[in-house]
Design an enzyme around this catalytic site. Structure first.
Site, PDB file in Angstrom:
ATOM      1  N   HIS A  87      15.350  23.411   7.395  1.00 12.36           N
ATOM      2  CA  HIS A  87      16.742  23.314   7.792  1.00 12.36           C
ATOM      3  C   HIS A  87      16.977  22.131   8.705  1.00 12.36           C
ATOM      4  CE1 HIS A  87      17.776  27.121   5.983  1.00 12.36           C
ATOM      5  NE2 HIS A  87      16.624  27.592   6.458  1.00 12.36           N
ATOM      6  N   THR A  92       0.812  -1.220   0.000  1.00 12.24           N
ATOM      7  CA  THR A  92       0.000   0.000   0.000  1.00 12.24           C
ATOM      8  C   THR A  92       0.845   1.269   0.000  1.00 12.24           C
ATOM      9  OG1 THR A  92      -1.635  -1.204   1.308  1.00 12.24           O
ATOM     10  CG2 THR A  92      -1.838   1.204   1.256  1.00 12.24           C
ATOM     11  N   GLU A 142      19.104   6.365  -3.649  1.00  7.74           N
ATOM     12  CA  GLU A 142      18.641   7.592  -4.313  1.00  7.74           C
ATOM     13  C   GLU A 142      19.093   8.784  -3.483  1.00  7.74           C
ATOM     14  OE1 GLU A 142      14.223   5.917  -5.661  1.00  7.74           O
ATOM     15  OE2 GLU A 142      14.406   7.709  -4.419  1.00  7.74           O
TER      16      GLU A 142
END
Lengths: 381, 292, 381, 292
Positions: free
Chosen positions: D247, D97, D209
């Site tokens: 930040h 899901t 990634e």
């Protein structure tokens, strides 16, 4: 702290659990007017902090306000297992198609809240648990993760609820009961029976609701529900003085410090052939005032024929207790002989104080066993 | 060794500037316990009889390598104090405070125990390993160094039994009061397990009471998992029934919770049960004698 | 979803975190009337979803409604890091005695919410973390046990807050910030600066508030705060079609399925000497309409000189993608050459479909690398 | 053996009567996975292509001894489904899901992981052990049996790399897509640890990634704890910066989160990093060849 049915139902109502409309009455006339305002059929229900009121005749159906008044007159003042009925709950009568049982308890062993649910409600649930345990669905909830929707599903499917309307309503009640349990610091929330009306509406027809005394500071509204009249006068007096006191049937009045030691003292009295007149725990209050308070609680009992002080000093100092006994003897008239046994912190000093004062009718013993035997003896056994 | 507290215990006392906290911290220190720090928020930098006070447990641990906490803060702040201790890296938390809401302890227990923390109490007298360390309010002078472990739900009754043992010349390895609240950090089984593993303990005395089914569970544990002998005492044969937890309570435990039921459960598994504190001490003396 | 300062402050206000009174304005006239109604000194603050507006001149103090109007006229329309200012927040000016920093973040690594607090607020917090890490107090909260009072104490004492009034106010803000974070499904709540006014009152002077897109269904009020105008027109168009699109500066238009594969395609284009014109993820939408939608998003970009389809079929079927490309070519005019690389589920069928149709200007390549090289070549490099 | 899923996997599919649930349950079963049960509340007693459907996971486990759950229920019910699976005794939960609120998963993770459960996903393609079991939506035909482990944050990129490996004749032990949501049930390190312990895996390919610092942490883990060679790929050197987490995000991780930073962190610890999927496969071929 146990709540009356009507108080538990008020909490149910606040948390969205469906209950019948009702009104409280303390006189037959109030019962009549309550029935009148509710209209239609009503049930007159004795409000007592004990079970078995149905069998005792404490629940009656009334077709009219007149009949409600009549039933209330019978029920008010009734003695149910030692509890005198002082209030009745007048409630709209319900048609019952099915009776289920739902509870949420504080499981001390598992340290988790425990749901129990069965379609065999309205009866003695211990019998269900005993005879058809497979019919009783049980499920713990992790108190950190909290209630999840699957908990309700598991209970419903395990108990065999297949009607979607019932599934939906009971799942909602399960959720609200858990919310109530957590929000109100409950130790027990029990609905027996949880009924299904002929047209399919699910409703709590009774309520057992117990709230943690230690958490009452968070719930001033619930704390106000405490009914001091529900307890015997002497227990009430003790509570006001901060002394834990339970009246028993024997002749030896007992004072000790710490529940375990007091229970052990009761047992030793019984082993010595006597019968304890009470359970009385001084708690930490071993100072003069504490001793006076405790003596004031136990001496009015006409059955008491001797008094046993059994104190093991820890935080409590035996010299303070000894001084407290002397102070009490100076301040009040005590007819019964007193046996004192002191051990632990400052026991020697305590014994010395008593020996120096040597009040009449006060007997100091060295051990718990010898003290118990002496107290039984002095009680005339 | 011993269990729960010993010579390696480095104690931080939470709520040290309170009346009871300072009294018992000082008393524990006088006994020889390494009381290395106290915590009271806003009182960091002070000291209590030479014990440095910190604002947070984390601060105390960083400066003093405390490994054990004793909680003396008022009931409504106690759960927070336990969380704070555990998150600061404390491995043993002994909570003396009474009156903590049961739901608070329910959450604390389920948070703390899976982390492998030893939690004792609340509403308990603490733990004493005679000659090594005393953490809590147990009057150490009643007890003596030795090899009998003592675990109890009750305070003064524990002292009574310790007193009787000491009078017979039988010393103790550790005395643990587990407390009698609805949620106790350590159950009988938790402590029995520690005694079983403790080379300095040769016999254990278990002091139970009416109510619940922890004694019954302990009986099963003793039969199945313990090699060391256990002598038990159960108080409350003559006790009033008291409040019940509704019908649900008895269903959960599957036990009547009576003293008689507990005694029978224990005896059925070969545990000797004394009928009063004096007899318990005598049974221990017989057993220890028999083993000597 | 990032919220504007004024939206975050509205959520702060709802959760009891003190903020200054203020009003939103989209024109200089509105700014004047807002300043007028607020009375006294005000600050005119550009509302943009990026940092650095202070240095860019997007925050100005105004002594009078006239001055507020003047400042608003300057600030509205200003470009701050690519964001055009369309709204200003007119807020009562605050006197600042001290500037602190407080944030609560979703720490993905630890899988716990993380508080950060320092008395060195108002400045670039990354610099504080870098240069004086000891000044930055950090603390995780277990999401199951929840926030406990000690968390606030640890933060306060670690940061060296000693003034009891500040301790009390900041502890309350810590508690409320956590409640807001959980209740609003926030990914970030940042207050920089958290100010102390000269008379000691603590207040949030700015707000960064990011809410989890996946949880917006639970927060329709927050979902409504989304400002579609804040995004470039082509990204907005893509969003409406359910395509993930980010405009870049190069010449090779890229379409792929799956963010990872698309990122990898961008890299391979760069390695082949080209520059990607965009990031465009078809997602699961590899059907005809999905392909048309995606092409409609990327082809209007005048910089695009070739288009690379890089699809690896999984759930997405390559034959459907191939058909989608043909459909799109039938429905719209596409000037740029298209390179197609299909692999995975039904890749052979997909290639066959394209080969059979053989539309002009469409080049099928066997591998991702060769396809990338071809697309770069066709873009004229 | 293999990891996460294998021949001993007995799968229950939660949300089996949904369109995707039934499609993939059937597909996984056709692959040879032991798909023993499905769960959809209120549909107990039905079956989906011969797979019996139960009302609750507890019911499914009782009847079928399921040990692994695949979650296909809609996002807003998914956290509940995971709790249900774990409380029913399931030891491995793979959540396909997507779109589950991060706070839901935060609570699930902190509840489930300390219980020793393997949690993969959400928003992931699942796990495939070629020739043994396929749980999820990974197209098995791309992959082949072999001894290279593959772990990835990305779906289609994983297929691309698997495809390149298979084309070079290099089979895989297990392919795990961990997903890229803010809270993933298994991190790179969790899966690397399993591959390290798996005798059927001889080399691991890790596909990362931009964003976060999980690759950097994995680099440290590989250097300190792994004996098996790891080849890595990082996508996103040319990617747009995208949204930042304010930040605070960069402070937490202490990493820029760029592809370059990740590549450097890995190479600094001796991990070879390919610049595109084809090169990654070639590096694996070289390494496996070198070891053969």
């Amino acid at each position: 702290m146990d709540l009356y049915e009507y108080q538990g139902k008020e909490l149910f109502r606040r948390h969205g659990i469906p209950v019948s409309a009702g009104r409280l009455a303390t006189t037959p006339e109030e019962a009549r007017s309550a029935a009148d305002s509710l209209g239609s059929e009503v049930v007159v229900k004795a409000q007592v902090l004990t079970g078995g009121r149905g069998k005792a005749g404490g629940i009656k159906l009334a077709d009219s306000p007149q009949e409600a008044e009549h039933h209330a007159r019978e029920i008010l003042g009734m003695d149910i297992r030692g509890h005198v009925v002082k209030k009745v709950w007048i409630e709209e009568a319900s048609e019952i198609a099915k009776e289920y049982y739902l509870s949420l308890t504080f499981d001390r062993g598992a340290k988790k809240p425990l749901f129990m649910f069965t379609t065999q409600g309205g009866v003695d649930i211990e019998e269900v648990a005993d005879k058809t345990p497979e019919a009783l669905a049980k499920l713990h909830v992790d108190p950190l993760a909290g209630l999840q929707p699957y908990h309700a599903r598991r209970l419903l499917f395990a108990a065999g609820i297949e009607e979607p309307g019932e599934q939906k309503q009971i799942a909602a009640i399960v959720e609200k009961l858990y919310a109530a349990f957590v929000a109100e610091d409950a130790m027990l929330c029990e609905i027996n029976p949880l009924i299904v009306e002929p047209h399919g509406r699910v409703k709590a027809l009774d309520s057992k609701f117990t709230v943690d005394d230690n958490a009452l500071y968070r719930h001033p509204d619930v704390a106000e529900m405490r009914d001091l009249d529900a307890y015997p006068a002497e227990e009430r007096a003790a509570r006001e003085k901060g002394v834990t006191y339970v009246k028993l049937d024997g002749e030896v009045g007992i004072l000790g410090n710490g529940a375990g030691l007091v229970m052990s003292t009761l047992d030793v009295i019984a082993q010595a052939g006597g019968r304890p007149a009470n359970f009385c725990d001084l708690g930490g209050g071993g100072d003069a005032q504490g001793v006076v308070d405790a003596l004031e609680v136990i001496t009015p009992d006409p059955q008491v024929r001797s008094i046993l002080f059994n104190v093991f000093g820890g935080i409590t100092r035996c010299d303070e207790v000894a001084q407290g006994i002397l102070d009490a003897l100076g301040r009040m008239e005590i007819a019964q002989p007193i046996v004192v046994r002191l051990d632990g912190t400052n026991a020697d000093e305590g014994r010395q104080i008593l020996a120096d004062a040597s009040p009449p009718n006060l007997h100091v013993e060295e051990t718990m066993l010898s003290a118990a035997r002496r107290a039984v003896e002095l009680a005339g056994h | 060794m011993a269990i729960v507290v010993d010579r390696d215990t480095r104690l931080v006392v939470q709520g040290i500037t309170g009346r009871e906290g300072s009294f018992h911290a000082t008393r524990n220190k006088a006994y020889g316990t390494q009381v290395v720090a106290g915590v009271t928020p806003g009182k960091g930098g002070l000291d209590v009889e030479g014990i440095p006070v910190f604002d947070t447990v984390t601060g105390a641990v960083a400066e003093t390598d405390a490994n054990t906490a004793m909680v003396f803060v008022p009931a409504r702040f106690a759960a927070d104090a336990i969380y704070e201790a555990v998150d600061a890296g404390i491995r043993t938390v002994i909570t003396i405070t009474e009156g903590i809401p049961a739901h608070d302890m329910l959450r604390v227990y389920n948070y703390v125990r899976p982390r492998g923390i030893t939690l004792v109490g609340p509403n308990c007298p603490g733990a004493l390993s005679p000659g090594k360390a005393n953490v809590g309010i147990i009057p150490a002078e009643i007890f003596a160094e030795g090899r009998v472990g003592l675990v109890s739900r009750s305070g003064t009754l524990t002292y009574q039994i310790g007193h009787e043992l000491t009078r017979l010349g039988i010393g103790q390895s550790t005395i643990v009061g587990i407390g009698g609240d609805p949620v106790v950090g350590s159950s009988f089984i938790d402590i029995l397990e520690k005694f079983e593993a403790d080379p300095e303990t040769e016999l254990v005395v278990m002091v139970g009471e009416i109510g619940g089914d922890e004694e019954e569970k302990a009986a099963v544990f003793i039969a199945e998992r313990m090699s060391k002998p256990v002598v038990a005492y159960i108080a409350g044969f003559t006790a009033p029934p008291g409040k019940t937890m509704g019908h649900a309570g008895a269903i959960i435990s599957g036990s009547a919770g009576t003293a008689q039921a507990k005694k029978e459960a224990l005896e059925a598994r070969g545990v000797r049960v004394g009928t009063n504190p004096t007899e318990v001490a005598q049974l221990v003396a017989d057993a220890v004698g028999a083993r000597a």
